[in-house]
Every structure is written in structure tokens, then in C-alpha cells.
Design a protein around this motif. Sequence first.
Motif, mmCIF file in Angstrom:
data_model
loop_
_atom_site.group_PDB
_atom_site.id
_atom_site.type_symbol
_atom_site.label_atom_id
_atom_site.label_comp_id
_atom_site.label_asym_id
_atom_site.label_seq_id
_atom_site.Cartn_x
_atom_site.Cartn_y
_atom_site.Cartn_z
ATOM 1 N N PHE A 86 0.866 -1.177 0.000
ATOM 2 C CA PHE A 86 0.000 0.000 0.000
ATOM 3 C C PHE A 86 0.904 1.229 0.000
ATOM 4 O O PHE A 86 2.121 1.115 -0.123
ATOM 5 N N HIS A 87 0.312 2.429 0.127
ATOM 6 C CA HIS A 87 1.088 3.666 0.186
ATOM 7 C C HIS A 87 0.803 4.371 1.512
ATOM 8 O O HIS A 87 -0.340 4.380 1.986
ATOM 9 N N GLN A 88 1.854 4.957 2.084
ATOM 10 C CA GLN A 88 1.730 5.551 3.414
ATOM 11 C C GLN A 88 2.495 6.865 3.474
ATOM 12 O O GLN A 88 3.563 7.017 2.863
ATOM 13 N N SER A 89 1.941 7.820 4.220
ATOM 14 C CA SER A 89 2.605 9.107 4.418
ATOM 15 C C SER A 89 3.634 9.001 5.538
ATOM 16 O O SER A 89 3.726 7.986 6.233
ATOM 17 N N ASP A 90 4.417 10.071 5.723
ATOM 18 C CA ASP A 90 5.227 10.196 6.923
ATOM 19 C C ASP A 90 4.300 10.409 8.120
ATOM 20 O O ASP A 90 3.094 10.663 7.966
ATOM 21 N N ASP A 91 4.856 10.341 9.327
ATOM 22 C CA ASP A 91 4.057 10.609 10.518
ATOM 23 C C ASP A 91 3.460 12.011 10.403
ATOM 24 O O ASP A 91 4.147 12.975 10.065
ATOM 25 N N LEU A 92 2.168 12.114 10.690
ATOM 26 C CA LEU A 92 1.469 13.385 10.503
ATOM 27 C C LEU A 92 1.942 14.472 11.454
ATOM 28 O O LEU A 92 1.592 15.648 11.264
ATOM 29 N N LYS A 93 2.723 14.123 12.465
ATOM 30 C CA LYS A 93 3.247 15.158 13.359
ATOM 31 C C LYS A 93 4.164 16.127 12.604
ATOM 32 O O LYS A 93 4.433 17.232 13.075
ATOM 33 N N LYS A 94 4.649 15.723 11.426
ATOM 34 C CA LYS A 94 5.543 16.582 10.654
ATOM 35 C C LYS A 94 4.799 17.704 9.934
ATOM 36 O O LYS A 94 5.416 18.678 9.505
ATOM 37 N N PHE A 95 3.487 17.561 9.771
ATOM 38 C CA PHE A 95 2.754 18.477 8.899
ATOM 39 C C PHE A 95 1.928 19.470 9.716
ATOM 40 O O PHE A 95 1.323 19.106 10.729
#
Length: 616
Positions: free
Chosen positions: A112-121
Amino acid sequence: CITMSKRSLPSSTEQGAGGAKKPRVKEPVDPSVPTEMCHCYQNGEFQERLRKFWQNKQAFHDEPTNTTLLDKPFQCCVLPNFIEDSGGFLNGLKNELLRLKFHEKNNDLYQFHQSDDLKKFKTPHISALKTMFQSKCLPWLRTVTGINLSHTMDMTCSKYEYTDTLLCHDDELEGRRIAFIFYLVPEWTKEDGGTLDLFNTDEHGRPKDVAKSLVPNWNSFVFFEVNAVSFHQVSEVLSPSKTRLSVNGWFHGPPVDRPCPYIEPAPMLFNPIPAELKVLSDWVSPLYLDVGVQSSIQQQFEAESQIELPEFFLEEKYKLLCQELESVSLPWTVKGPPNRRHVHIAEGSSIPVMVSSCLEFLRSEPFCRLLAHLTGLDLAEDIIRPSLEQLDGPDSETSAASDETSAAESTNTVAVAASCSSSKDGESNSNIPRAIVNVCSRDEDRNNCHKAVPHSEHSNNTTPISLPSLEDTNAPSSSHSEDENASSALIGHSRPVANCRGDLYYWQHGDYTLASDFDIETGEYALETALYFCCEGWSPDYGGVTSYIAKDDDEELLSILPTPNALSLVYRDQDSLRFTKYINHRATEHRLGSFFALAMTYKESGEESVVPETTS
């Protein structure tokens, strides 16, 4: 030891240089972006009812909110309409998430596809969601579950599209206590796939069957406690047009004791079946009975620990085997557990006659001897092995003399089996077939391959690897019974003691095996072979590719695509793991949508005790 979930589902905690955690920075939130957990769930009476049922491990359904709390196969709660959405917050959040950079995640366990940890955004909607989870959801979960959750939270965005999946695992990793999924999906049905499947467990605590499947729904929030029985999966997405988008992660808390993983018993090993040498010529292409070809293959195998031998069986035999496999309906047994494998294996009594004979041949003493010649492994203890200098070939005079001796004592080598099969128009059975270049698996070796593999008229340039003469071994031994003497006379007085096992597999949509540090076979050195049938036109996009990876860093060492009538040989050591990639829905494009394989494992002589094989 690292479990499958530990290896495959790493923590997303952000770290700075040298591994030190970065100090938490308060993230700005756009005050114009409202976000709030649905007020019905913050109601004190509702929280108390849910808390009581959760902590008493009882099922619960609330009609006004349509909340469902499952108690089986493990506790899992579904909260529909989780976030108040009067101002279009969710669509704004979805758009921000889809603009993120996604990384392809693809190994034995998932695709599947995954983002970086959302704490970065720090975009408005993502920031608002994180703040709501920390300020509202976290204390709410503490109250309901009674778990003293910390402020540590992992949160990423996952995107599943056609054929993507996450196979059976338990999420266990130090500190993870509550797993959650927040869905932002279009209208979704069970036929679209992508369900959250919950597994029940057997008496050993291993996953067994899917007991409950939860269909994703827009703005629904699912959470469950991570524990030793929280086995679940994301089933394969079957819709070619829909995207399963979710925000998911874990709330952390005090670690809990975990039971030791169940170790499967070692597979049963068998002694090779006695047979006459001439059985080789009944099955194997004459090319591979040529001692010059054997020595060249052995040199490459000893250098690379793997090789693929094309057109291995006689073409007529291969076609008959394919016809029998395609025409006979077999009662296949599904072998698990799902956190290790999902494969279809034929029971011994149900295997059709010719395929059964083929399996018996692969377990035979002559075939073990042939493998010993091809690999240099100690699969037959009485083979005299040449040095590397001998494999390179003696001078022509010595070679000619050796050939004269070999002609007079033709029973001294595996190549004698080739003489048992007559060829058309008196042609030699040791002619090199058109596909010999494929014996060299690496591109840079192919230019040397034609030089390395001698043609029949030059096969006397390589010293043969000798077997004892059958004529010298027919005399009975006083230490053997009459039956033992008869068996020994077939192949030689000193019988090979290689240990082997093998099965007939039917690979189809949904089948896979996973790499596991707890696989009983991981700690052994072994020669693994596979012969594929009915796989003409099979694409790697379908899955079904067998990969070998380094145990410590998941580096892929080798991949094997199912290839018709090709024998793959791989010598696996203790530092490598093997898996077969999940066969996805694209396999339905194939003529059969499936293929067959005879997979065998051979251990060198003296490795461990075996169970005697019988020919009945």
C-alpha cells in the motif's frame, strides 16, 4: 527476537540527530478550522455505559449512535460519525491528506502507500485533527478502556488502491496499547474488499479464521487494544476505481507482558527412496545428465548458491504432468496459520498417479545423487568429489585416457542414466539444448556461459564426478538384512543419507507465505528446490514470486518467478528468510488464474535424524 509485526510495522516516532527525540513544539492551528469529536460520544452517560461494557469484556450496541462494541474475537469498537462536520472539515482534511507525499510500502506482509508521521505536517486541517485526537480522543480513551495511555501517539495516512493489502498481524510492538483507524472513504461495500478482518485464535494462540469483517465507512472511527490475540488484516482492495483512505496509528501506554510465541514443530524428514539409476533418464532432460554440464553448473552454484535450470524435465513428461494437474480435481488442504502462510497443499492419498510418481522421483536416491553432482553438496555420502582444479578440466591427453576408462566403466557416473534412453536417428542424448544460456542467472555471466558449459563433443574435457560401480556393490553384506541388501544393490552399497521433504502446492488468488523469525526452518542450512507447472504467461504483477531476504535488514537477495519446467535450486543459510508474495486479484487475468509447484527441501547428510521413507 523481532516478530513479524515488529519487523514489518515499524514505529513512526520522530527522532532527531543521534536518535534523540526532538522536543515537542506546539503547532499553530488555524482558528477558522473547527473540529470536534461528536458530542454524543462525549456525553457522560454514554461514556459510562461504554466503559462498563469494555472493562467487563461484554458486547454492546447503542441504537441512537449506532456504536458497536465487539467482544469476539477480541474487543473492538466502531464509532460512526465520529467528527462533527458542519463546516466541511472532513473534505478539507481529505484534500490535505491526498496532497501529501506517499511512500510505497511493499514487502511480504503488505502492499500500500503511506505518508510520513502526521506530526511533521502543519496544514490547518491535519493540525486540527491532531489537536482533537490529543485533547479530546486521548482522555476519552483513557476513561473508556481504563488504560493509562501516555501522550505518545503515532499517526500516519494510508492509501490502499486496487490489489493493495495488509496481511494478518497483531500490531504488537513495545508501547503500543490502542490501535485506531479513522476512515475517509467513498461509499464502500464488502465486494470492494479493503475490509478490516478480525481473526479468532486456536489453542496455541495463533490466528485461525476471519471471525468478523468490518466494512470501512466515511467518518467512522475504529479502535481496539493491542494484545497477544489482536490478529487482524486489511483484505485486498478489489475495486479498480476506489481509494481506501484512512488516518491510522497507535496510542502508547505502559508495556504489558506478552506470552512466548508458539514454535511450530519441525516438518517431518524422510530418507530417500531406493531406485535404479536409469530412472533419471525417464524424467530428466539429457542435458543435465552430461557430466560436463553438471560440473559447470556446480561451479556456478558453488559461487552463487543458486541457479535455475530451464527445460529440466523431458518435454513429454512435463506436458503429461500439466495435463494431469489441470484435468484432475483435487481436495486441497489450506495450511496456515494466517500470520505465517495461506497455501493449498495436496494430501498424499489424493495426489494423481503421475504426479505422485514425480514426487516419488524427487525423493529418490538417484535424484539426490544428481543434485549432489549439480550442487557439490553432501547429499550422497559416497560420491567422490573433484577439486576445483579438476572441475576446470585436465589436459587433453589425461582427459582422453579418462574418457576411455569411463567408456569401459559407464556405470561409474550419473551420466550412465543418459545411455538408458535412446534418441531419434541415433543422436547423442548429451546435446546442449537451445535454452542453456538461461542456466546463467546473472547478465554479466551470460557471455561466459557458452564457454563454461561444454558441448557433447567436448564433454570429455571435464573430469566426471564418480559414483561407485553398481557391479562392485551387488555382493551382500553380512551386516545387512536381505531387504537392505536388495535396496543397496540398486544404487550402491553405501546408501545416501540426505534427508528430504516436499509437497505439491496449488497457488491461487489469496495464497502467500510470510517471512518469520520464528520459522522452524530459519535456523537450518538446506537446499530448496521448486518445479513449476501450468504457469506459462505468469506475470510478477500477479504475485506468487518467491523471494529470499537477509534476516537483519530485509535486503532482497534473490527472487524466483514461476517459470514452466524450470528447476530452481537455492542453498539457504541461517541468515536468510524466504517468502512467497501474496497472489492478488490480477491473477484472474491468467489463463488458469493459478499454477502448481513441487517444492522440496534437502538437508545434507548427518544434519539431523529422519523418519524412514516407505515406497508403499
